[in-house]
Design a protein around this motif. Structure first.
Motif, short mmCIF file in Angstrom:
data_model
loop_
_atom_site.label_atom_id
_atom_site.label_comp_id
_atom_site.label_asym_id
_atom_site.label_seq_id
_atom_site.Cartn_x
_atom_site.Cartn_y
_atom_site.Cartn_z
N PHE A 38 -46.60 2.20 20.27
CA PHE A 38 -45.14 2.15 20.34
C PHE A 38 -44.53 1.65 19.03
O PHE A 38 -43.42 1.98 18.69
N THR A 39 -45.27 0.81 18.31
CA THR A 39 -44.71 0.24 17.09
C THR A 39 -45.11 1.05 15.86
O THR A 39 -44.39 1.12 14.88
N MET A 40 -46.28 1.69 15.92
CA MET A 40 -46.73 2.48 14.77
C MET A 40 -46.72 3.95 15.16
O MET A 40 -46.80 4.28 16.32
N GLU A 41 -46.63 4.81 14.20
CA GLU A 41 -46.53 6.23 14.53
C GLU A 41 -47.91 6.86 14.82
O GLU A 41 -47.99 7.93 15.38
N ALA A 42 -48.96 6.16 14.44
CA ALA A 42 -50.29 6.78 14.56
C ALA A 42 -50.72 6.92 16.02
O ALA A 42 -50.35 6.10 16.86
N PRO A 43 -51.49 7.97 16.34
CA PRO A 43 -52.03 8.07 17.68
C PRO A 43 -53.02 6.93 17.93
O PRO A 43 -53.51 6.33 16.97
N TYR A 44 -53.28 6.62 19.17
CA TYR A 44 -54.25 5.56 19.40
C TYR A 44 -55.56 6.13 19.93
O TYR A 44 -55.61 7.22 20.48
N GLU A 45 -56.61 5.36 19.70
CA GLU A 45 -57.92 5.76 20.15
C GLU A 45 -58.66 4.50 20.52
O GLU A 45 -58.68 3.55 19.71
N LYS A 65 -51.28 9.75 22.48
CA LYS A 65 -50.23 9.94 21.48
C LYS A 65 -48.89 9.73 22.15
O LYS A 65 -48.71 10.09 23.32
N LEU A 66 -47.95 9.16 21.41
CA LEU A 66 -46.62 8.92 21.94
C LEU A 66 -45.66 9.97 21.37
O LEU A 66 -45.65 10.21 20.16
N TYR A 67 -44.89 10.60 22.26
CA TYR A 67 -43.87 11.56 21.79
C TYR A 67 -42.50 10.90 21.92
O TYR A 67 -42.22 10.23 22.92
N ALA A 71 -33.70 10.91 19.00
CA ALA A 71 -33.17 9.60 18.62
C ALA A 71 -34.29 8.58 18.37
O ALA A 71 -34.03 7.44 18.00
N GLY A 72 -35.49 9.01 18.54
CA GLY A 72 -36.62 8.12 18.26
C GLY A 72 -37.04 7.29 19.47
O GLY A 72 -37.87 6.40 19.37
N ASN A 73 -36.47 7.59 20.65
CA ASN A 73 -36.87 6.82 21.84
C ASN A 73 -38.17 7.39 22.42
O ASN A 73 -38.35 8.60 22.45
N PRO A 74 -39.03 6.51 22.89
CA PRO A 74 -40.29 7.00 23.46
C PRO A 74 -40.02 7.93 24.64
O PRO A 74 -39.18 7.62 25.49
N GLN A 75 -40.65 9.08 24.65
CA GLN A 75 -40.45 10.05 25.72
C GLN A 75 -41.69 10.18 26.60
O GLN A 75 -41.62 10.04 27.80
N ARG A 76 -42.79 10.54 25.93
CA ARG A 76 -44.00 10.80 26.69
C ARG A 76 -45.21 10.15 26.01
O ARG A 76 -45.31 10.22 24.78
N LEU A 77 -46.03 9.57 26.77
CA LEU A 77 -47.29 9.05 26.23
C LEU A 77 -48.39 9.86 26.91
O LEU A 77 -48.53 9.83 28.13
N THR A 78 -49.09 10.66 26.13
CA THR A 78 -50.16 11.43 26.77
C THR A 78 -51.50 10.91 26.29
O THR A 78 -51.64 10.48 25.14
N GLY A 79 -52.42 10.96 27.16
CA GLY A 79 -53.74 10.48 26.77
C GLY A 79 -54.83 11.22 27.53
O GLY A 79 -54.60 11.73 28.62
N VAL A 80 -55.96 11.32 26.91
CA VAL A 80 -57.10 11.95 27.58
C VAL A 80 -58.27 10.99 27.47
O VAL A 80 -58.49 10.38 26.42
N SER A 81 -58.97 10.81 28.57
CA SER A 81 -60.14 9.92 28.55
C SER A 81 -61.41 10.69 28.85
O SER A 81 -61.39 11.59 29.69
#
Ligand SMILES: Nc1nc2c(ncn2[C@@H]2O[C@@H]3COP(=O)(O)O[C@H]4[C@@H](O)[C@H](n5cnc6c(=O)[nH]c(N)nc65)O[C@@H]4COP(=O)(O)O[C@H]3[C@H]2O)c(=O)[nH]1
Length: 530
Positions: A38-45, A65-67, A71-81
């Motif tokens: 949420f604070t950095m633009e990079a995807p997480y792993e 990854k956060l989409y 306006a830059g507000n968080p919309q979607r957080l998708t993740g695959v495990s």
């Protein structure tokens, strides 16, 4: 394969589903990783453990990854495990084996003290530290007096208990930064770091000797042990670990001569070796020019069929006065002085030419193994030199195997891999010599472009009787096979050793049981098939 995909609003519920199953120890790290998205633009792993509702523990690897909207507000957080449990468990089993193997190879089983191998490593560190700080370091070499009497009269089991007690007394008396090691038998070595004054070392040695003379109680026997100690100092007596050990041992023998239960500093007049060494060095320089070096060849055989599969070239010096000098007596000196580079090149050229000559004489081709020394391996033009020698002698690269040691590779892993890859591209084979004595991480092993491993002679010598060595040899064979590497066991001397190794699936071996190294003519006559 569990996966989650969540819209912006149900992010918390989707995540909380996974978080509810999270292993407590991984929770804060995973929460941090996700929060960072949420604070950095990079995807997480991230990788973490979860406990499934059926109670089983699994490892998940998650990428997300956060989409954001315009306006830059968080919309979607998708993740695959992915469920990576199998892989994770296999890696952790490998790590455990690696650590166990490392411990076995570097400690004495009876006392758990560092063994000779680890001692050498600790000495290198202590000397490097003293060198940097300009300080003193000391080596105390202990040998128990008349220990054999205890063993002979009361048996080995009691002898072993005494050795264990002595080991723990020595270990208790020194500082944490110091090292107490067992060389084997009744010999112990203490490395003292950060020595303030040379004179104080005798005080420490006396204190340790006094500690050893205290009564030892074993199974109702009251035993009294004394020891003799020799001291050598860095840099006063020597600057290299090998001669420091020799000096301390020489001093220990002097202490024994003086009546035992005492300690003795090394003094230069104790051996005239230094002068002798200088002469030896200039002799070695001449040896190359005057063609006093010769190669002997030791057969390597297929342990299942007994067929010859290769030979190892081993250099000897035909000294005009001393007779045949074994490589152990001059290779270290050649390495120190740099003479190893021309000597190594001569060995390589001669071995390749010999192999080609055998082929031309109509013998079936066998692999030629040649030792490469650390200094040779570090030469920036090694690959070019090998290439040139192969062209010059007309030997095909696949017929040559270069043996490098673990220590050489671990010194600078990336550079070593680069050199090995270059050699591999040429088609030359590579094997790791003396395997088990160094520090190869088994994880690294996968990255080395090698064809095989050689189990060091020291692990073969006492098998199958020595369970420790038997375990090491068996583990090395199994691990090598897991990695599709072939194994050559060195120093096979007995039928028992052979059948143990054969049982464990070791494919190749060499040793006096088959043949000692012999001249090119003898080898051709006895082993090569037309
Ligand atoms: N006790 C026992 N020993 C056995 C048996 N079978 C073979 N050996 C000895 O074990 C050594 C094997 O060579 P290494 O481990 O490469 O160890 C070699 C290698 O590290 C080095 N060396 C020899 N030739 C060269 C060379 O051309 N270049 C370099 N750089 N090093 C060399 O010197 C070491 C000692 O060589 P060698 O004295 O020829 O000793 C040889 C061989 O004679 C056995 O059944 N029992």
């Amino acid at each position: 394969m569990p996966s989650f995909r969540a819209g912006a609003r149900d992010v918390s519920s989707g995540l909380s589903g996974v978080l509810a199953l999270l292993h407590e120890e991984d929770r804060s790290r995973v929460e941090q990783d996700v929060a960072q998205t949420f604070t950095m633009e990079a995807p997480y792993e991230t990788r973490f453990r979860v406990r499934w509702p059926d109670g089983s523990l699994h490892y998940l690897h998650t990428r997300g990854k956060l989409y954001r909207d315009h306006a830059g507000n968080p919309q979607r957080l998708t993740g695959v495990s992915w469920d990576v449990t199998e892989k994770e468990l296999a890696e952790s089993r490998l790590r455990e084996k690696e650590e166990h193997l490392y411990f076995l190879a570097h400690h004495d089983v009876l006392t758990n003290l560092p063994n000779r191998r680890l001692l050498q490593d600790r000495m290198q560190h202590a000397l490097a530290k003293a060198r940097r700080s300009g300080g003193l370091a000391a080596l105390i070499y202990f040998d128990l007096d008349r220990f054999k009497t205890i063993n002979d009269s009361l048996g080995h089991a009691i002898g072993d208990r005494v050795l264990k007690e002595i080991a723990s007394r020595l270990a208790r008396q020194v500082r944490e930064t110091d090292t107490v090691a067992r060389l084997g038998g009744d010999e112990f070595v203490v490395i003292l770091e950060q020595v303030e004054e040379a004179e104080k070392v005798a005080g420490v040695a006396q204190k340790l000797l006094l500690e050893l003379t205290r009564e030892v109680l074993v199974e109702g026997h009251r035993l009294y042990v004394t020891a003799s100690a020799g001291i050598s100092l860095f840099p006063t007596d020597s600057v290299d670990s090998e001669s420091l050990m020799k000096n301390a041992e020489t001093a220990m023998y002097r202490a024994k001569e003086r009546g035992k239960n005492t300690c003795q500093y090394f003094t230069p007049d104790m051996n005239a070796r230094a002068r002798e060494l200088l002469q030896f060095e200039s002799g070695l320089r001449q040896a190359l020019e005057q063609q006093q070096l010769v190669l002997h060849y030791q057969p390597q055989v297929d342990l299942m069929t007994g067929d010859l599969i290769g030979v190892e070239a081993l250099v000897r010096w035909e000294h005009p006065e001393r007779g045949m000098v074994p490589p152990g007596d001059f290779i270290p000196l050649a390495e120190e002085t740099g003479l190893i580079v021309p000597i190594g090149e001569w060995v390589l050229r001669t071995a390749c030419a010999q192999s080609r000559a055998w082929r031309q004489a109509g013998f079936s081709p066998v692999r030629m193994a040649v030792n490469i020394s650390p200094r040779q391996f570090r030469q920036s033009d090694l690959t070019a030199r090998v290439d040139e020698i192969l062209r010059e002698t007309g030997l095909e690269p696949g017929a040559l195997e270069l043996e490098v040691t673990e220590g050489m590779i671990m010194n600078d892993v990336e550079a070593a891999i680069a050199t090995m890859e270059e050699l591999g591209k040429m088609g030359v084979l590579l094997a790791i010599d003396d395997f088990g004595t160094g520090y190869s991480s088994l994880g690294y092993l996968k990255r080395f472009p090698i064809a095989g491993l050689k189990i060091d002679r020291s692990f073969v010598r006492d098998i199958p009787g020595d369970t420790n060595d038997a375990q090491i040899a068996a583990s090395v064979i199994a691990l090598a096979h897991n990695m599709n590497l072939r194994v050559v066991a060195e120093g096979i001397e007995t039928a028992d050793q052979l059948s143990f190794l054969r049982d464990k699936g070791c494919e190749h071996g060499q040793g006096y049981f088959f043949s000692p190294p012999c001249t090119a003519e003898e080898l051709a006559a006895r082993f090569l098939a037309a």
